[in-house]
Design an enzyme around this catalytic site. Structure first.
Site, PDB file in Angstrom:
ATOM      1  N   ASN A  19      -7.083  -2.665  14.454  1.00  0.00           N
ATOM      2  CA  ASN A  19      -8.497  -2.991  14.205  1.00  0.00           C
ATOM      3  C   ASN A  19      -8.634  -4.195  13.273  1.00  0.00           C
ATOM      4  OD1 ASN A  19      -7.703  -1.917  11.795  1.00  0.00           O
ATOM      5  ND2 ASN A  19      -9.192  -0.252  11.736  1.00  0.00           N
TER       6      ASN A  19
ATOM      7  N   GLU B 161      -9.580  -1.939   5.616  1.00  0.00           N
ATOM      8  CA  GLU B 161     -10.183  -1.639   6.909  1.00  0.00           C
ATOM      9  C   GLU B 161     -11.396  -2.541   7.158  1.00  0.00           C
ATOM     10  OE1 GLU B 161      -8.640   0.246   8.849  1.00  0.00           O
ATOM     11  OE2 GLU B 161      -8.085   2.195   8.031  1.00  0.00           O
TER      12      GLU B 161
ATOM     13  N   HIS C 159      -6.933  -4.668  10.469  1.00  0.00           N
ATOM     14  CA  HIS C 159      -6.729  -4.413   9.041  1.00  0.00           C
ATOM     15  C   HIS C 159      -5.443  -5.054   8.529  1.00  0.00           C
ATOM     16  CE1 HIS C 159      -4.591  -0.355   9.958  1.00  0.00           C
ATOM     17  NE2 HIS C 159      -3.694  -1.087   9.348  1.00  0.00           N
TER      18      HIS C 159
ATOM     19  N   ASP D  82       0.824  -1.215   0.000  1.00  0.00           N
ATOM     20  CA  ASP D  82       0.000   0.000   0.000  1.00  0.00           C
ATOM     21  C   ASP D  82       0.856   1.262   0.000  1.00  0.00           C
ATOM     22  OD1 ASP D  82       1.010  -0.339   2.572  1.00  0.00           O
ATOM     23  OD2 ASP D  82      -0.916  -0.716   3.492  1.00  0.00           O
TER      24      ASP D  82
HETATM   25  C1  GLP Z   1      -0.361   0.425   8.568  1.00  0.00           C
HETATM   26  C2  GLP Z   1      -0.033  -0.376   7.304  1.00  0.00           C
HETATM   27  C3  GLP Z   1      -0.220  -1.850   7.528  1.00  0.00           C
HETATM   28  C4  GLP Z   1       0.475  -2.257   8.814  1.00  0.00           C
HETATM   29  C5  GLP Z   1      -0.220  -1.608   9.966  1.00  0.00           C
HETATM   30  C6  GLP Z   1       0.383  -1.955  11.322  1.00  0.00           C
HETATM   31  O1  GLP Z   1      -1.645   0.911   8.605  1.00  0.00           O
HETATM   32  N1  GLP Z   1      -0.795   0.011   6.173  1.00  0.00           N
HETATM   33  O2  GLP Z   1       0.299  -2.564   6.412  1.00  0.00           O
HETATM   34  O3  GLP Z   1       0.432  -3.648   8.968  1.00  0.00           O
HETATM   35  O4  GLP Z   1      -0.139  -0.200   9.803  1.00  0.00           O
HETATM   36  O5  GLP Z   1       1.509  -1.181  11.559  1.00  0.00           O
HETATM   37  P1  GLP Z   1       2.532  -1.379  12.729  1.00  0.00           P
HETATM   38  O6  GLP Z   1       3.374  -2.544  12.351  1.00  0.00           O
HETATM   39  O7  GLP Z   1       3.308  -0.098  12.790  1.00  0.00           O
HETATM   40  O8  GLP Z   1       1.726  -1.619  13.960  1.00  0.00           O
END
Ligand code: GLP
Length: 245
Positions: A135, A142, A137, A67
């Site tokens: 959440n 989402e 995702h 993404d």
């Molecule tokens: C973001 C990314 C996700 C990632 C998530 C968790 O929103 N788009 O791909 O898995 O955050 O991030 P973190 O590893 O910093 O908790």
């Protein structure tokens, strides 16, 4: 589903890097699906260390990222292109032309179609690395996201904007939109590696692995993937122990 329980983040990062390294050795021109966020930082550090120790060759590897925020150029320190360059690509012998991340500035609809075509033209994703949102995702899919979507634009939820605000100088700067591989794209990967650490992900991990498969927890669809490996630390497993699953 293969679940690997580790004691801490260091062990998680080592084990995840080992699985990715095994994929590269087995198929030197493999297509890796990569993720951003704090969780994979340690994994990338380990991969860089393996490369520096002469144990890994990335020269034929191709990558596609999950993404990207809308509206940020790749030179912006919070863009996912910048993240990947600084945490991984600039430290290994990968050909940057073989690293693909949605362009946050290109026209949205065309970019999504092009990205999906790109993945297909590479022959599909061999191994997709995933983190987990608080959440539930995955990528930027989402709660409520369709399980069959391909790459598409999304409006971020306020909880995701809040969670990611810690990385921006000014929380107001967090973009409200992104482009993400869809869950259909993610599920088409040959193998999936989900990495999760920390107590604040415990509820999401329980729902993802042992809750009903439902769009209200996007990661729950991973239960249906034929080659899913989950690596998570004790803290992330806390709720699973608590309910005796
Ligand atoms: C973001 C990314 C996700 C990632 C998530 C968790 O929103 N788009 O791909 O898995 O955050 O991030 P973190 O590893 O910093 O908790």
């Amino acid at each position: 589903m293969k679940v690997i329980r580790v004691s801490d983040y260091t062990e998680l990062s080592r084990k995840a890097a080992d699985l990715i390294a095994a994929e590269i050795r087995e198929k030197p021109d493999c297509v890796l699906g990569l993720a951003t966020g704090s969780t994979p930082e340690g994994t990338y550090k380990q991969l860089v260390a393996d490369y520096e120790a002469g144990k890994l060759d990335f020269s034929r590897v191709r990558t596609v990222n999950l993404d990207e925020y809308r509206g940020l150029p790749g030179s912006h320190p919070q863009s996912y292109r910048y993240f990947m360059d600084t945490h991984l690509f600039s430290h290994i012998n990968i050909n940057k032309k073989n690293t693909f991340i949605p362009d946050g500035l290109a026209p949205e609809k065309e970019e999504c179609e092009e990205y999906e075509k790109r993945i297909l033209s590479l022959g599909g994703i061999d191994l997709q690395l995933l983190g987990l949102g608080r959440n539930g995702h995955i990528g930027f899919n989402e709660p409520g996201a369709s399980f069959i979507m391909e790459t598409h634009p999304v409006k971020l939820t306020s909880s995701t904007i809040q969670a990611n605000a810690r990385l921006f100088n000014d929380p107001e700067e967090v973009p409200g939109r992104a482009v993400t591989m869809g869950i259909g794209t993610i599920m088409s990967a040959g193998k999936i590696l989900l990495i999760v650490n920390g107590e604040d992900k415990a509820e999401a991990l329980r729902k993802a692995l042992y809750g009903p498969v439902t769009p209200s927890c996007p990661a729950s669809i991973l239960q249906d993937h034929p080659a899913l490996t989950v690596i998570a630390d004790e803290e992330a497993f806390r709720e699973i122990q608590a309910c005796g699953s």
